[in-house]
Design an enzyme around this catalytic site. Structure first.
Site, PDB file in Angstrom:
ATOM      1  N   LYS A  87      -8.834  23.843   1.229  1.00 32.25           N
ATOM      2  CA  LYS A  87      -8.704  25.221   2.028  1.00 32.25           C
ATOM      3  C   LYS A  87     -10.431  25.114   2.694  1.00 32.25           C
ATOM      4  CE  LYS A  87      -6.615  29.335   2.647  1.00 32.25           C
ATOM      5  NZ  LYS A  87      -5.998  30.454   2.479  1.00 32.25           N
ATOM      6  N   SER A 162      -1.717  32.220   4.144  1.00 32.84           N
ATOM      7  CA  SER A 162      -2.549  30.889   5.212  1.00 32.84           C
ATOM      8  C   SER A 162      -3.080  29.896   4.082  1.00 32.84           C
ATOM      9  CB  SER A 162      -4.220  32.005   5.465  1.00 32.84           C
ATOM     10  OG  SER A 162      -4.631  31.856   4.125  1.00 32.84           O
ATOM     11  N   SER A 186      -1.147  34.708  -0.351  1.00 35.63           N
ATOM     12  CA  SER A 186      -1.649  33.377   0.496  1.00 35.63           C
ATOM     13  C   SER A 186      -1.405  32.048   0.201  1.00 35.63           C
ATOM     14  CB  SER A 186      -2.692  33.896   1.258  1.00 35.63           C
ATOM     15  OG  SER A 186      -2.290  34.097   2.584  1.00 35.63           O
TER      16      SER A 186
END
Length: 499
Positions: A87, A162, A186
């Site tokens: 990420k 996210s 998330s």
């Protein structure tokens, strides 16, 4: 393409494939997807040194095969040659890290996050940087300067957020497993939307050193994979106390994770289902059906399921956003245009530089959360609202801990609905926030939870159900998920090609 770590490692050991082939395959898929009509936009870039790392892994494997020490090598480095998705808020040394925000444009991480360093030490290869909501603030990966990540199952829908980039990369078979981060759901939310497994561990089990902070008392690195085994092995390698993170903790029973077995003793399993979630407004009919089917599966195996009353859960969303936004306002104050990242200097002094940089560098959702967070912490409130949020959080922790004295897991949906269409909730922040209705209590209570791909909607969109356990019960919930996987083979491998 190999779909699981176990398959991949077996192929690497036998010489059926090489790490270089795996990385080249991901590069080719990424390049072709960029040119498609509706790009997935999961990876933002493939790291330029991934191929070199793959070649080095292949040289080690080839030498060990020649010397007859291949098993010893993989015992020491169980993920040797296995690429993973990272990420965009987790530091990977020498690579760009922007949190999908203009304000960190051009920033290059000077060191590896502990979770990345521990994976690299065990042979894994950071493959590339994945899209996310800006500073991990969002539930759909639409709040990114790089544009939204699409859902691999149906590219007109969101991937969730996210950690939507890492999730979509795994779901579309562009990566074997991925790292995401959680503050309020998330990892589990996009895992549910994209039809794969996603684990949020106990707070502290995975070090936050090298992870850009959103809400420090809530943040936790999570793992995404096609099977529970694909989550358990990386978890066992990354977990444990870290000198650089005072909140880090060792994980008991981590020895059970390297070779994960399915849970067997269902007759003694006691499951709690909170009434507050069963009766919540807005629960989609398809999600309710999948949830009911999951409960029947557990009952059919001899587990006992009780409906329990936890009124404090009604306050979880409010408490979560008060705490998270207050901490976000504090954490993001360091992005000032002076030390690193994007800078707007019109020669009008430091105060104006600070205002101009942040006004231009932050997107609308991040600005919204900074403003609310600072308002909550303002002198007008003297921090009273934040203290009240922390008081509610402490009560949630106590009541959830008390519940686990009599029950093994909490069972509930991950989200009230399946994935929604791109743009549907972009301008409706309250609707977006309610996507976290069933997930935030886990972060507030600091317990582990895994999203399990349990069914699909009538439109063919995945629906996840979560198994949440008491603190440090990762081994148990992963074993339960493995039992589910063995009776629902391939449920975490949703697509072979993006539509």
């Amino acid at each position: 393409m190999y779909y699981t770590i176990k398959e991949t490692v077996a192929a690497l050991k036998s010489g059926e494939t090489t790490s270089e082939k795996l990385v080249r395959s991901s590069i080719d898929t990424f390049t072709a997807d960029q040119k498609s009509e509706k790009p997935l936009n999961a990876f933002l870039e493939i790291y330029d040194d991934a191929l070199e790392a793959a070649k080095a892994a292949d040289a080690e494997i080839s030498a060990a095969r020649t010397n007859g020490t291949i098993d010893k090598l993989f015992a020491e480095k169980p993920l040797l040659g296995v690429p993973f998705a990272n990420k965009d808020n987790i530091s990977s040394k020498g690579h760009r890290l922007t949190c999908s925000s203009k304000i960190l444009e051009g920033y290059v991480a000077p060191y590896n996050a502990t979770v990345v360093a521990r994976l690299v030490e065990k042979g894994a290869i950071p493959l590339g940087r994945c899209n996310q909501d800006e500073f991990a603030m969002g539930s759909s990966t639409e709040y990114s300067i790089y544009g939204p990540t699409r859902n691999p199952i149906n590219r007109d829908y969101v991937s969730g957020g996210s950690s939507g980039g890492s999730t979509a990369a795994v779901a579309a078979n562009q990566a074997l497993f991925g790292l995401g981060t959680e503050t309020g759901g998330s990892v589990r939310l996009p895992a549910s939307y994209c039809g794969i497994y996603g684990l949020k561990p106990t707070y502290g089990v995975l070090s936050r050193w090298g992870v850009v902070a959103y809400g420090s008392s809530l943040d936790q690195v999570g793992i995404l994979g096609h099977t529970p085994e694909d989550i358990a092995l990386p978890l066992s390698l990354m977990s444990g106390v870290d000198f650089y993170d005072d909140t880090s903790a060792d994980l008991p029973d981590s020895d059970k994770l390297a070779n994960l077995s399915a849970y067997k003793d269902f007759s003694s399993l006691k499951i709690a289902v909170p009434k507050q979630f069963e009766e919540a407004k807005g629960l989609d009919g398809d999600v309710k059906k999948v949830f009911d089917d999951t409960k029947k599966w557990f009952s059919g195996k001899g587990a006992k399921i009780d409906s329990v009353d936890l009124p404090v859960l009604d306050a979880s969303i409010a408490a979560y956003y008060v705490i998270a936004l207050s901490e976000a306002a504090s954490n993001l104050s360091r992005f000032d245009g002076i030390r690193y990242g994007h800078r707007v200097d019109n020669g009008a002094g430091y105060d104006q530089l600070y205002v101009d940089t942040r006004s231009e560098g932050f997107g609308p959702e991040v600005k919204r959360r900074i403003i609310i967070g600072n308002y909550v912490l303002s002198e007008q409130f003297s921090g009273d609202t934040y203290k009240k949020g922390m008081s509610v959080r402490a009560r949630i922790q106590r009541e959830v801990a008390a519940l686990f004295e009599n029950y093994d897991i909490i069972l509930c949906p991950v989200c009230p609905t399946p994935a929604f269409k791109l743009g549907e909730k972009y301008d409706d922040p309250l609707a977006m926030y309610l996507s976290d209705l069933y997930t935030v209590f886990v972060n507030l209570a600091r317990i582990p939870s895994i999203s399990v791909p349990a069914g699909v909607s009538k439109d063919g969109l995945p629906i996840g159900i979560q198994f949440a356990g008491k603190m440090f019960s990762e081994a148990k919930i992963l074993q339960l998920a493995q039992a589910w996987e063995e009776e629902h083979k391939g449920c975490g491998i949703p697509v072979k090609e993006g539509k």
